[in-house]
Design a protein around this motif. Structure first.
Motif, mmCIF file in Angstrom:
data_model
loop_
_atom_site.group_PDB
_atom_site.id
_atom_site.type_symbol
_atom_site.label_atom_id
_atom_site.label_comp_id
_atom_site.label_asym_id
_atom_site.label_seq_id
_atom_site.Cartn_x
_atom_site.Cartn_y
_atom_site.Cartn_z
ATOM 1 N N ALA A 156 2.209 1.741 -3.481
ATOM 2 C CA ALA A 156 1.232 2.165 -4.525
ATOM 3 C C ALA A 156 1.016 3.763 -4.220
ATOM 4 O O ALA A 156 0.807 4.692 -5.138
ATOM 5 N N LEU A 157 0.889 4.138 -2.982
ATOM 6 C CA LEU A 157 0.783 5.576 -2.736
ATOM 7 C C LEU A 157 1.850 6.517 -3.036
ATOM 8 O O LEU A 157 1.663 7.600 -3.601
ATOM 9 N N ARG A 158 3.104 5.993 -2.928
ATOM 10 C CA ARG A 158 4.297 6.779 -3.311
ATOM 11 C C ARG A 158 4.187 6.985 -4.822
ATOM 12 O O ARG A 158 4.473 7.817 -5.478
ATOM 13 N N LEU B 33 1.706 7.224 -6.546
ATOM 14 C CA LEU B 33 0.770 8.132 -6.846
ATOM 15 C C LEU B 33 1.252 9.630 -6.381
ATOM 16 O O LEU B 33 0.310 10.677 -6.627
ATOM 17 N N GLY B 34 2.402 9.683 -5.793
ATOM 18 C CA GLY B 34 2.884 11.139 -5.485
ATOM 19 C C GLY B 34 2.908 11.413 -4.066
ATOM 20 O O GLY B 34 3.425 12.677 -3.794
ATOM 21 N N TYR B 35 2.457 10.465 -3.067
ATOM 22 C CA TYR B 35 2.256 11.099 -1.816
ATOM 23 C C TYR B 35 3.731 10.571 -0.993
ATOM 24 O O TYR B 35 4.125 9.508 -1.273
ATOM 25 N N SER B 36 4.258 11.368 -0.111
ATOM 26 C CA SER B 36 5.383 11.194 0.328
ATOM 27 C C SER B 36 5.127 10.359 1.833
ATOM 28 O O SER B 36 5.060 10.940 2.901
ATOM 29 N N VAL B 37 4.915 9.156 1.609
ATOM 30 C CA VAL B 37 4.482 8.020 2.549
ATOM 31 C C VAL B 37 5.754 7.440 3.050
ATOM 32 O O VAL B 37 6.672 6.920 2.300
ATOM 33 N N ASN B 38 5.956 7.410 4.358
ATOM 34 C CA ASN B 38 7.291 6.935 4.835
ATOM 35 C C ASN B 38 6.955 5.335 5.234
ATOM 36 O O ASN B 38 8.054 4.483 4.960
ATOM 37 N N ASP B 39 5.731 4.984 5.636
ATOM 38 C CA ASP B 39 5.507 3.780 6.144
ATOM 39 C C ASP B 39 4.138 3.608 6.551
ATOM 40 O O ASP B 39 3.215 4.489 6.800
ATOM 41 N N ILE B 40 3.469 2.374 6.173
ATOM 42 C CA ILE B 40 2.174 1.954 6.452
ATOM 43 C C ILE B 40 2.224 0.624 7.458
ATOM 44 O O ILE B 40 2.910 -0.309 6.777
ATOM 45 N N ARG B 41 1.418 0.505 8.212
ATOM 46 C CA ARG B 41 1.290 -0.674 9.157
ATOM 47 C C ARG B 41 -0.201 -0.860 8.851
ATOM 48 O O ARG B 41 -1.107 -0.054 9.365
ATOM 49 N N THR C 253 0.784 -1.226 -0.009
ATOM 50 C CA THR C 253 -0.068 0.149 -0.081
ATOM 51 C C THR C 253 0.911 1.231 0.027
ATOM 52 O O THR C 253 0.676 2.260 -0.850
#
Lengths: 88, 88
Positions: B31-33, B35-43, B28
């Protein structure tokens, strides 16, 4: 990349809309009743803990709402809510 | 049946213990990265909304903790936390 800067953590909860049957929740409730618990109802849901960067607080909520609508949820059948806190 | 009487709602959150890899969260985040989002981590985690009956407030927490250990979680790999509110 959009909105680099401050760091945030969002807790996102995704539940089925009312009216959609939830077989996992029903089965879990049935099993707990079998163990002797007075369970009326269980709704199961997904949760995500998202660590991300955004330019500021106002922007962070907008970003998470966008992530929910574009990828984390199915707008047809899911409801969602989220809480955001800033990471220092 | 045990503890009939007052009605409660518990929100139970079940997450993988630190150190366990979380492929769903990683995919996830990837996939968000994309789409251009600065996501570091998802749990990713599971959540349950349990409506149940118990004799009193003190007993309600004990019951939910028991449900978690006996059925809702795998104590080897999962951490859990819950919040309980009384339903009027």
């Amino acid at each position: 990349m959009d909105g680099l800067g401050m760091k945030f953590k969002a807790f996102v909860y995704v539940t089925l809309k009312a009216g959609y049957s939830d077989p996992e929740g029903e089965t879990t409730a049935h099993a707990l009743r079998g163990l002797g618990y007075s369970v009326n109802d269980i709704r199961s849901s997904k949760a995500y803990e998202v660590t991300f960067e955004a330019a500021d607080q106002a922007k962070s909520g907008k970003l998470v709402d966008e992530m929910c609508r574009r990828l984390l949820t199915n707008p047809t059948k899911d409801d969602y809510r989220f809480e955001i806190s800033e990471l220092k």
